[in-house]
Motif scaffolding. Structure first.
Motif, PDB file in Angstrom:
ATOM      1  N   UNK A 145      -6.470   6.746   8.821  1.00 28.67           N
ATOM      2  CA  UNK A 145      -7.659   6.343   8.072  1.00 28.67           C
ATOM      3  C   UNK A 145      -7.354   6.119   6.605  1.00 28.67           C
ATOM      4  N   UNK A 146      -6.542   6.980   6.033  1.00 26.37           N
ATOM      5  CA  UNK A 146      -6.164   6.822   4.624  1.00 26.37           C
ATOM      6  C   UNK A 146      -5.382   5.529   4.430  1.00 26.37           C
ATOM      7  N   UNK A 147      -4.489   5.224   5.366  1.00 26.94           N
ATOM      8  CA  UNK A 147      -3.712   3.985   5.276  1.00 26.94           C
ATOM      9  C   UNK A 147      -4.645   2.776   5.323  1.00 26.94           C
ATOM     10  N   UNK A 148      -5.576   2.777   6.261  1.00 31.05           N
ATOM     11  CA  UNK A 148      -6.517   1.656   6.381  1.00 31.05           C
ATOM     12  C   UNK A 148      -7.377   1.530   5.128  1.00 31.05           C
ATOM     13  N   UNK A 149      -7.862   2.657   4.622  1.00 31.33           N
ATOM     14  CA  UNK A 149      -8.696   2.614   3.421  1.00 31.33           C
ATOM     15  C   UNK A 149      -7.913   2.108   2.211  1.00 31.33           C
ATOM     16  N   UNK A 150      -6.660   2.534   2.077  1.00 32.89           N
ATOM     17  CA  UNK A 150      -5.856   2.050   0.962  1.00 32.89           C
ATOM     18  C   UNK A 150      -5.641   0.544   1.061  1.00 32.89           C
ATOM     19  N   UNK A 151      -5.383   0.059   2.257  1.00 35.32           N
ATOM     20  CA  UNK A 151      -5.164  -1.379   2.415  1.00 35.32           C
ATOM     21  C   UNK A 151      -6.398  -2.186   2.028  1.00 35.32           C
ATOM     22  N   UNK A 152      -7.567  -1.699   2.396  1.00 36.27           N
ATOM     23  CA  UNK A 152      -8.806  -2.411   2.103  1.00 36.27           C
ATOM     24  C   UNK A 152      -9.196  -2.251   0.632  1.00 36.27           C
TER      25      UNK A 152
END
Length: 178
Positions: A145-152
């Protein structure tokens, strides 16, 4: 030569995408013929598998306290998010690009994700927490989730938010967290 091909494929696949990069581009970047590339990797599928296997690195437990290792993982994520070349998880990217029908890529990606979950579970076992299996799964969900949030959002603080949530989960499971 094989290592040069893999290094180049790794960089290009990760930064530009697997579908966007053909073997012609990789060969040209290195200054070799396609034939030379195919002598080492008979197909693009084999090169993709080798790229993902090369990226399949899971941390080994250290002598540091288990909670420090678990929470330190989120600190490492924050540092990685701050890098200009961060493009997310190469395993998720590969499955997203090639689709779930590509069984070999999905198998490698699933094995990587499970290895990370087991790393967390093994550290949790040292803490003698309640339901270490479920907690390990929750921690990997926080990582992804952190990876996805950082990408967005392009915001490394997403790793700090995930670390704060991990701290709460650890405390609630009975771990001694400072």
């Amino acid at each position: 030569m094989k290592e040069r091909i893999l290094q180049t494929a790794d960089r290009l696949f990760y930064l530009k995408g697997i579908r966007a990069i053909g073997v012609d581009t990789i060969a040209a970047e290195i200054g070799i013929s396609k034939r030379t590339l195919y002598n080492h990797f008979p197909s693009k599928d084999e090169l993709i598998a080798a790229y993902l296997k090369r990226r399949f690195v899971v941390a080994s437990p250290t002598e540091r306290p288990a909670t420090d290792q678990i929470l330190g993982y989120f600190d490492a994520l924050e540092r990685r998010f701050s890098a200009k070349d961060f493009r997310g998880c190469p395993f998720v990217n590969a499955v997203a690009e090639l689709g779930p029908e590509d069984r070999s890529v999905k198998k490698i990606a699933a094995a990587f994700k499970e290895a990370r979950r087991l790393w967390f579970r093994d550290l949790l076992a040292l803490l003698d927490v309640e339901d270490k299996e479920a907690l390990a799964t929750q921690l990997v969900v926080l990582v992804d989730g952190a990876i996805a949030q950082d990408l967005v959002r392009d915001d490394p603080a997403m790793a700090r938010a995930a670390k704060a949530a991990a701290t709460v989960l650890l405390r609630n499971a009975g771990a001694d967290v400072e």
